[in-house]
Design an enzyme around this catalytic site. Sequence first.
Site, PDB file in Angstrom:
ATOM      1  N   ASP B 200       1.118  -1.102   0.063  1.00 18.40           N
ATOM      2  CA  ASP B 200      -0.058  -0.310  -0.140  1.00 18.40           C
ATOM      3  C   ASP B 200       0.763   1.280  -0.228  1.00 18.40           C
ATOM      4  O   ASP B 200       1.019   2.321   0.774  1.00 18.40           O
ATOM      5  CB  ASP B 200      -0.815   0.206   1.055  1.00 18.40           C
ATOM      6  CG  ASP B 200      -2.278   0.893   1.045  1.00 18.40           C
ATOM      7  OD1 ASP B 200      -1.979   1.306  -0.427  1.00 18.40           O
ATOM      8  OD2 ASP B 200      -2.891   1.345   2.019  1.00 18.40           O
ATOM      9  N   LYS B 203       1.827   3.781  -6.065  1.00 15.29           N
ATOM     10  CA  LYS B 203       1.806   2.881  -6.599  1.00 15.29           C
ATOM     11  C   LYS B 203       2.539   2.132  -7.618  1.00 15.29           C
ATOM     12  O   LYS B 203       2.282   1.265  -8.628  1.00 15.29           O
ATOM     13  CB  LYS B 203       0.124   3.183  -7.345  1.00 15.29           C
ATOM     14  CG  LYS B 203      -0.936   4.188  -6.148  1.00 15.29           C
ATOM     15  CD  LYS B 203      -0.938   3.109  -5.208  1.00 15.29           C
ATOM     16  CE  LYS B 203      -1.314   3.528  -4.222  1.00 15.29           C
ATOM     17  NZ  LYS B 203      -1.913   3.209  -2.983  1.00 15.29           N
ATOM     18  N   ASP B 228      -3.660  -2.676  -2.268  1.00 13.12           N
ATOM     19  CA  ASP B 228      -4.341  -1.960  -2.607  1.00 13.12           C
ATOM     20  C   ASP B 228      -4.543  -0.890  -3.374  1.00 13.12           C
ATOM     21  O   ASP B 228      -3.597  -1.021  -3.960  1.00 13.12           O
ATOM     22  CB  ASP B 228      -4.518  -1.861  -0.449  1.00 13.12           C
ATOM     23  CG  ASP B 228      -5.866  -0.481  -1.061  1.00 13.12           C
ATOM     24  OD1 ASP B 228      -6.570  -1.187  -1.411  1.00 13.12           O
ATOM     25  OD2 ASP B 228      -5.496   0.495   0.349  1.00 13.12           O
ATOM     26  N   ASN B 229      -5.756  -0.312  -3.760  1.00 10.06           N
ATOM     27  CA  ASN B 229      -5.586   0.833  -4.921  1.00 10.06           C
ATOM     28  C   ASN B 229      -5.046   0.248  -5.980  1.00 10.06           C
ATOM     29  O   ASN B 229      -4.542   1.108  -6.787  1.00 10.06           O
ATOM     30  CB  ASN B 229      -5.171   1.720  -4.190  1.00 10.06           C
ATOM     31  CG  ASN B 229      -5.641   2.135  -2.974  1.00 10.06           C
ATOM     32  OD1 ASN B 229      -4.764   2.362  -2.338  1.00 10.06           O
ATOM     33  ND2 ASN B 229      -6.514   2.612  -2.792  1.00 10.06           N
ATOM     34  N   GLU B 258     -11.802   3.949   0.050  1.00 11.15           N
ATOM     35  CA  GLU B 258     -11.776   3.968   1.448  1.00 11.15           C
ATOM     36  C   GLU B 258     -12.229   5.789   1.321  1.00 11.15           C
ATOM     37  O   GLU B 258     -12.006   6.274   1.357  1.00 11.15           O
ATOM     38  CB  GLU B 258     -10.341   3.896   1.685  1.00 11.15           C
ATOM     39  CG  GLU B 258      -9.533   4.950   1.416  1.00 11.15           C
ATOM     40  CD  GLU B 258      -8.358   3.839   0.755  1.00 11.15           C
ATOM     41  OE1 GLU B 258      -9.156   2.925   0.111  1.00 11.15           O
ATOM     42  OE2 GLU B 258      -7.683   4.656  -0.036  1.00 11.15           O
TER      43      GLU B 258
END
Lengths: 1003, 276
Positions: B200, B203, B228-229, B258
């Site tokens: 996380d 990116k 994530d993401n 989120e």
Amino acid sequence: MPGDTLITSENDTDIELDFAGVEDFQENHKREKHNGKRRNGDRQENKRENQRRKRSSKSVQGIREESQSKTERRERSRRRKGKAEHETSGHEGNKRERDQTRAKSTKSKKNIKNEKTRKLEGKEDGEAQEKSEKGKLKLVCTKNEEKIESGDQLKEKEKALGVKKKKKRRKKVVETSSEPETSEDGDDEEEVNNDGEVRPELLSPEELEKLKEAVDEKKKLIQSLRGKPWPMKQKLVTLRESQLFVEKYEGALGKGKGRKLYAYKVMMTKKWMKFQRDFENFKTACIPWEMKIKEIESHFGSSVASYFIFLRWMYGINMILFSLTFGLVMVPEVLQFLNLNCTFILFIALYIYFILQVRLILLCTFFEQALMGRPYGSIPRKTVPRAEEAGAMDFAVLWDFGGYAQYSVLFYGYYNNQRAIGWFKFRMPLSYFLVGVGTVAYSYMVVIRTMARNANESGIGDDNSFNFSWKMFTSWDYLIGNPETADNKFASITTSFKEAILEEQESRKDDNIHLTRFLRVLANFLVLCCLAGSGYLIYFVVRRSQKFALDGLENHTWWERNEVNMVMSLLGMFCPMLFDVISTLENYHPRVALQWQLGRIFALFLGNLYTFIIALMDAINLKRKEEKVVKYNITMWEATLYNGTGSENSTAPPITIHPADVPRGPCWETMVGQEFVRLIISDTMTTYITLLIGDFLRAVLVRFLNHCWCWDLEAGFPSYSEFDVSGNVLGLIFNQGMIWMGAFYAPCLPALNLLRLHVSMYLQCWAVMCCNVPQERVFKASGSNNFYMAMLLVILFLSTLPAIYTIVTIPPSFDCGPFSGKNRMFDVIQETLESDFPAWFSKVFSYASNPGLVLPFILLMVLAIYYLQSTSKSYKEANVELKKKLQMQNEENKKKNKQAALKAQMDLEEAKKSASQTAEHQRNNNDSVQRQEDDEEIDNKNQRMYHGRNPSPSVGNREPHFPVRDPGPRNAHNGNHGNPRYLPGFHQQSEPRMCRVPSLERH
Amino acid sequence: MTLLIKCMHLPFSFSSRMVSPAIALAFLPLLLTLIIRYRYYFVLFYRAVLVRIWKDCVTGLSREERAFQYVLTNSTPGDPDSILDAFDYWCSKVEFISNIGPKKGKILDRLLMEQSPLTVLELGAHCGYSTVRIARALPLGARLYSIEMDQGNAAIAEKIIRLAGFDDDTVELIVNPSDEVIPRLRSDYNLERLDFVFMDHWKKCYLPDLQLLEGYGLLGKGSMIVADNVLFPGAPKFLRYLRKCGLYEWKIHRATLEYSRGIRDGMAELIYQGIK
């Protein structure tokens, strides 16, 4: 290797080369059993043809085989070994005979490769002996069981099992004969050695018959292979082998002359088939843009493809409209005055258009130039007036379709009211009028015909029942050919499942329905507000433009002059987006949402269009007032002119005035035509510019900025655009509506539209493939095509209304167009009737148009329509009834099948259990005794079958025996071996047929 | 030629007067559409950027510090659940910090429960929310290595972790960029195999870090990696690599970003299969 080809019979359990008498009946019996099963299972598929039936029967068997495969394979191998030994010892004459025959016919078609087999034989024999014991044991077990079990059903089952085993064994033997590692009979081999090669001349007629049958079976197998539940590998192997077999033996059939003929026939059929296939390919290649559309369909699903198909259809329609107007109106009018040179240029232009097809605007001007040869200035209406001459060639003027474009063949005003032109006495005004009517009539006809055809296709399935099953089995779009789309489709299916489950829950919970309803009402309210707002804006703009027009357009900027078109195009572009956003509130299924969206955009466009028409009407009235003044002025001008000359010298030649100097009326028809053309052009431009900016530029930005941006542009915020089906379809439809409306006043409109459609086909195909992504919720466009058609019909009607209104109510201008000088435009028909037809015809016509005749005729038509409609309704009801009946039958059959299958399974398991028990008991028994018992058992079985114990009533008896091939020759063959036992088998076959009658009546 | 220029000149010659208001009004639907369609993004922009800048100026503290202050005052020390709740409340109601969030957190919890890993690596601790979340779900005797690049964030994360009651044996915070730490994991931390990796951080670093992990042989058959993401802000190269390489069995858990409802996001779950 012919032996190899024979192996295939292992796969195809139903279809086999059987030469043995014993098997003959058994197989028949078995097939019948399977047919019965199959029929029970697929009763609803009555209408399917033979191939399909056979296939399904086989598949049933295949499944069964799989389920039983374990035990059976074991048993089979044992029994095979046992049998092998058994045959060597020559216990039973019948069997031996059978084997010999088989050997003759199968082996004779084989190259010898049994050398190896022989070597292995010795080794195998030992094994075989050992195994045969087990085989015998098994047989004893089954026999014991039969004694124990008393139920009819069970025994039937048992028998079937036995039959199957036997069959398998035989099959296996056929197979083993080609496989070197398994044992083979000595007798057989000797036979084989004797006639090793394929010599069809040596075969007896019966064997030939068999061979022919085998070939036929193989052919059938090839045809039905696609539907078999086998792995692809097996299918391929089977296919190849069957093809080899067929190829090998097809030519060998027949004798002497007949054989040659047969071979020739076969060859010709092959060639014919190939030709047909090629022809089909050719036909597909001939359909314009077919490959493009298929590609798009594979990437974007059928909903996007449906737009392109619609576009293509529209192109076809416009092609015909164009050829009508072009051939019957424009060309005669132009040829009337053009010299040869200009005609030549015209054709060159046409040629270039058809070759290049794309460079439109340039060609358009070129076209105009070609049409505007010098002779255009022969009469006032074909000449640019003196005042406009200076700027008549300016691009801006031409772009607005003023100047030279206005005084050209493109518009109504250019046409002359001369009644007949040229050598052929071509009736120009009449032709103009009839073409105008004909285009609309043709469009009506085509649209209605297409709708009727589509209506036949759709409306078969009912949507509400089996919702999840439909989703489960039909939601995949098999035309998708690209992994990303497949991913997307996968996602969309999962989401749709989620949604469906949610819907189901909600419909049961039933508390959220009020919220949904409220949201839907709210959404509609918002949309209505939007519509009202856009309507008011257009109204406002139109009023303003009228004010500008009164002031004089020269005093205003380009923006102000084109305000109406701009605003209409912009609203037409942006409001649908807003509707789209609003429609997310409603939470409809995308297909329903698409229809709502279409309906809303339809309302918007319609509002815009009608505002435009109302504004146009005002403009027409203004022009007509102006015309009155001009008319008065002209009479004054002429009077002064003639007075002047008359006073000077009465014999002097009349003064020739240059046509450009003659004062002109405003010609409202041309004005209307111009307005429509302008609207079309601006609409087209907006579409293309939106395409370039909204799709292409966005895609470029997203693509190339993604490397240096802080979030993922492709997956997240701006993303690529989706193809907007509803907007595009409606754009197309309204465009067509405008064409229909304006084509009477601007004959160039179909041509323009043709160009537009052509370009947008290529441009949109390119844009879709290059800068759009598939919709997130790819859905099947099943019934929406007819929805498009319905809208097209409505638009057609709505667009013919104003055209007809203007034609009927407003008198044509006095100095321009083909109808100048007449009171109404349709007077041209009356004129033609009076002057071109004999007197009696006009008399008849006047009688026929008498209201006393017309009214009853209309009444009759109404009655006929009513009658047809009510009959169609009753047919529909009957259809629904039949469907229900079929469904009920299906369900009943299913239930019965299930029961039967359950019972069979239970029986089988029990049989297995007891078999294994007895096998353990009697492991040490004597071989020969068992052999004896084995034979007895077989005999027993045969006996039982022939004496027709009613085999399980629910499974076997229901349907008639399905004659896969004619039993005649085989029976004769059996007769040769002199075994009278087999004859009664026919009783068995006919029995179920009798039983079937009540079973039919039951339903 | 001159004619053409003249022609082209005419329609596009703007006079001194403005474009008419009607045309401007016709753009209103477009504006409305854009606002409605991308409202969540606007809200996010407001909460994550504008409010943050404003508060930074007003309080003089960094966002993470403000969050820590809130958590400190509003949670029970030693109770990870209450700390997570406090974080969630602050992030959804007061300001925005891109933690994993409660919804995706539940998925993470479930995966951890199923896997019950012994060695866990977390890339990007930020202010310790996900660290606490993972540590809470770990079985007894498991060890979590958490890597954070930023000093300030690491300090806060340390405090939060200690506040939640996890000691040095359970959670070890490593303050260094991930691409420096991963090569040294084997030598400095005696790690043979990672059972679970949670990504996380930046990116853009997902793909290089994954390749580093592969390269240094830290992944064994069955190791799970959760990123994530992956949809928003998004790691397209990472996903493309997953599609191509074939080393993993992977799927994307689709969820929303989120503390925000309308922005779609996803969490990628990878299971290392090794070279077959």
